[in-house]
Design a protein around this motif. Sequence first.
Motif, PDB file in Angstrom:
ATOM      1  N   GLN A 133       0.824  -1.204   0.000  1.00 35.21           N
ATOM      2  CA  GLN A 133       0.000   0.000   0.000  1.00 35.21           C
ATOM      3  C   GLN A 133       0.857   1.254   0.000  1.00 35.21           C
ATOM      4  O   GLN A 133       0.563   2.241  -0.685  1.00 35.21           O
ATOM      5  CB  GLN A 133      -0.923  -0.004   1.222  1.00 35.21           C
ATOM      6  N   SER A 134       1.958   1.218   0.749  1.00 26.87           N
ATOM      7  CA  SER A 134       2.870   2.369   0.767  1.00 26.87           C
ATOM      8  C   SER A 134       3.479   2.604  -0.606  1.00 26.87           C
ATOM      9  O   SER A 134       3.594   3.755  -1.064  1.00 26.87           O
ATOM     10  CB  SER A 134       3.972   2.132   1.800  1.00 26.87           C
ATOM     11  N   LEU A 135       3.859   1.523  -1.304  1.00 29.17           N
ATOM     12  CA  LEU A 135       4.420   1.671  -2.651  1.00 29.17           C
ATOM     13  C   LEU A 135       3.401   2.252  -3.614  1.00 29.17           C
ATOM     14  O   LEU A 135       3.741   3.101  -4.466  1.00 29.17           O
ATOM     15  CB  LEU A 135       4.920   0.310  -3.150  1.00 29.17           C
ATOM     16  N   ARG A 136       2.159   1.801  -3.512  1.00 24.44           N
ATOM     17  CA  ARG A 136       1.117   2.355  -4.395  1.00 24.44           C
ATOM     18  C   ARG A 136       0.922   3.843  -4.134  1.00 24.44           C
ATOM     19  O   ARG A 136       0.770   4.638  -5.074  1.00 24.44           O
ATOM     20  CB  ARG A 136      -0.198   1.592  -4.184  1.00 24.44           C
ATOM     21  N   ASN A 137       0.920   4.214  -2.878  1.00 24.34           N
ATOM     22  CA  ASN A 137       0.771   5.635  -2.549  1.00 24.34           C
ATOM     23  C   ASN A 137       1.950   6.453  -3.072  1.00 24.34           C
ATOM     24  O   ASN A 137       1.779   7.566  -3.589  1.00 24.34           O
ATOM     25  CB  ASN A 137       0.650   5.802  -1.036  1.00 24.34           C
ATOM     26  N   ILE A 138       3.150   5.882  -2.964  1.00 26.95           N
ATOM     27  CA  ILE A 138       4.342   6.597  -3.442  1.00 26.95           C
ATOM     28  C   ILE A 138       4.296   6.763  -4.956  1.00 26.95           C
ATOM     29  O   ILE A 138       4.593   7.842  -5.493  1.00 26.95           O
ATOM     30  CB  ILE A 138       5.613   5.845  -3.000  1.00 26.95           C
ATOM     31  N   ARG A 139       3.923   5.685  -5.672  1.00 26.07           N
ATOM     32  CA  ARG A 139       3.849   5.787  -7.134  1.00 26.07           C
ATOM     33  C   ARG A 139       2.776   6.785  -7.566  1.00 26.07           C
ATOM     34  O   ARG A 139       2.970   7.545  -8.521  1.00 26.07           O
ATOM     35  CB  ARG A 139       3.543   4.401  -7.710  1.00 26.07           C
ATOM     36  N   ALA A 140       1.638   6.769  -6.876  1.00 25.28           N
ATOM     37  CA  ALA A 140       0.575   7.722  -7.218  1.00 25.28           C
ATOM     38  C   ALA A 140       1.054   9.159  -7.021  1.00 25.28           C
ATOM     39  O   ALA A 140       0.804  10.031  -7.853  1.00 25.28           O
ATOM     40  CB  ALA A 140      -0.662   7.436  -6.368  1.00 25.28           C
ATOM     41  N   LYS A 141       1.748   9.396  -5.922  1.00 23.64           N
ATOM     42  CA  LYS A 141       2.266  10.745  -5.676  1.00 23.64           C
ATOM     43  C   LYS A 141       3.317  11.124  -6.708  1.00 23.64           C
ATOM     44  O   LYS A 141       3.364  12.275  -7.178  1.00 23.64           O
ATOM     45  CB  LYS A 141       2.865  10.796  -4.262  1.00 23.64           C
ATOM     46  N   LYS A 142       4.148  10.174  -7.093  1.00 27.94           N
ATOM     47  CA  LYS A 142       5.177  10.432  -8.089  1.00 27.94           C
ATOM     48  C   LYS A 142       4.555  10.785  -9.428  1.00 27.94           C
ATOM     49  O   LYS A 142       4.980  11.740 -10.106  1.00 27.94           O
ATOM     50  CB  LYS A 142       6.065   9.195  -8.207  1.00 27.94           C
TER      51      LYS A 142
END
Length: 206
Positions: A133-142
């Motif tokens: 979930q943290s990776l998905r949030n990071i990619r979305a923000k990126k």
Amino acid sequence: MVRGITEMKRIENTTSRQVTFSKRRGGLLKKAFELSVLCDAEVSLIIFSQKGKLFEFSSSSTNKTIERYQKNDKNLGHENILLEQTTEHLKGEVMSMTRNLEVLEISKRRLLGEDLESCSIDELEKVEGQLDQSLRNIRAKKNQLFKEQISLLKDEEKVLMNKNAELREKYEARSLPLFIDRREDESPQTQNMEVDTQLFIGLPER
């Protein structure tokens, strides 16, 4: 004559003890009266002799002063109870916050890949889900930041194109009058003059 210092202990002689009681009692009652008059204070004094005889002084009423004292004592007791309850509540909150901090610290270490030896499969799967979930949030923000940067670059491109068009129009506006002036400087004869040329092959005439 120097007054002697009385040792603070029970007077063994009965007569001396009775005389001292009478003198000190009178002085104490006098001081209580002066305190009530000079300072406008509510003073009540109750004295029982060794034989049980009552001596009292009150600036208003002894019963009213006692009732006031009991009421004030109850208020103090109620305030003490509230203070104790508040203290216990704060202690409970501190303990709860301490436990929460410990849980957060454990979760932080596990997310960093530390202290995983004692984790069960369910706990490891939970940590893995949190990381996904943290990776998905990071990619979305990126991706969001990339889109914002691309939008800014497009806006800058439009501004530069508009400036380029304005500069081109200004250049063309300045060059056009120079071309017209050269045409106007030529005389009609020069403009209408035709050049007649003939081609001759052979020996020149004598």
